[in-house]
Design an enzyme around this catalytic site. Sequence first.
Site, PDB file in Angstrom:
ATOM      1  N   CYS A  35       0.810  -1.220   0.000  1.00 54.38           N
ATOM      2  CA  CYS A  35       0.000   0.000   0.000  1.00 54.38           C
ATOM      3  C   CYS A  35       0.844   1.272   0.000  1.00 54.38           C
ATOM      4  O   CYS A  35       0.334   2.348  -0.262  1.00 54.38           O
ATOM      5  CB  CYS A  35      -0.957   0.014   1.185  1.00 54.38           C
ATOM      6  SG  CYS A  35      -0.130   0.231   2.772  1.00 54.38           S
ATOM      7  N   ASP A  37       2.295   2.664   2.657  1.00 60.54           N
ATOM      8  CA  ASP A  37       2.294   3.371   3.935  1.00 60.54           C
ATOM      9  C   ASP A  37       3.637   3.201   4.635  1.00 60.54           C
ATOM     10  O   ASP A  37       4.216   2.117   4.631  1.00 60.54           O
ATOM     11  CB  ASP A  37       1.205   2.831   4.869  1.00 60.54           C
ATOM     12  CG  ASP A  37      -0.203   3.139   4.387  1.00 60.54           C
ATOM     13  OD1 ASP A  37      -0.374   4.074   3.586  1.00 60.54           O
ATOM     14  OD2 ASP A  37      -1.133   2.447   4.830  1.00 60.54           O
ATOM     15  N   CYS A  60      -2.369   6.678   4.160  1.00 62.67           N
ATOM     16  CA  CYS A  60      -3.792   6.983   4.074  1.00 62.67           C
ATOM     17  C   CYS A  60      -4.332   7.449   5.425  1.00 62.67           C
ATOM     18  O   CYS A  60      -3.637   7.422   6.442  1.00 62.67           O
ATOM     19  CB  CYS A  60      -4.556   5.754   3.596  1.00 62.67           C
ATOM     20  SG  CYS A  60      -4.548   4.392   4.791  1.00 62.67           S
ATOM     21  N   CYS A 104      -3.165  -1.201   8.572  1.00 62.21           N
ATOM     22  CA  CYS A 104      -2.667   0.058   9.129  1.00 62.21           C
ATOM     23  C   CYS A 104      -2.452  -0.067  10.636  1.00 62.21           C
ATOM     24  O   CYS A 104      -1.468   0.447  11.172  1.00 62.21           O
ATOM     25  CB  CYS A 104      -3.643   1.194   8.830  1.00 62.21           C
ATOM     26  SG  CYS A 104      -3.812   1.548   7.069  1.00 62.21           S
TER      27      CYS A 104
END
Length: 144
Positions: A35, A37, A60, A104
């Site tokens: 992703c 991150d 995000c 996350c």
Amino acid sequence: MALYSEKVMDHFRNPRNVGSIENADGVGEVGNAKCGDIMKIYLKIDGDVISDAKFETFGCGSAIASSSMATELIKGRPVSEALSLTNKAVVEALDGLPAHKIHCSVLAEEAIKAALKDYYDKNGIEYDHSLFPDCESCGHCSAE
């Protein structure tokens, strides 16, 4: 916006503990290649208590909210409690995350553990290496 809880939106829009700590006692940086991150956690530890925790996250809204909440959950706590923080506790404190954003909260847990490992290493503190699995110590590859 019903996809995200009010707490997630609050921690995304008004993140707590953003920034870095100069001369931090422990710093941990982790990322998710899928992703993109990246989380970096800074810890100030006085005695056995985390007196300050800050983060820098490139990612995000769920990654920012997870970083914000995770630092809130460990500030003022003993190192042993911070070490036992799980991604599930972060998700619960945020009143949930969508299934495709759970990673996350995992990054937040991993970043805190990486910062604690850095603290232990910098200070020559003995620790159980199984609490900090990494590619070098897990034995998975050498077992194949």
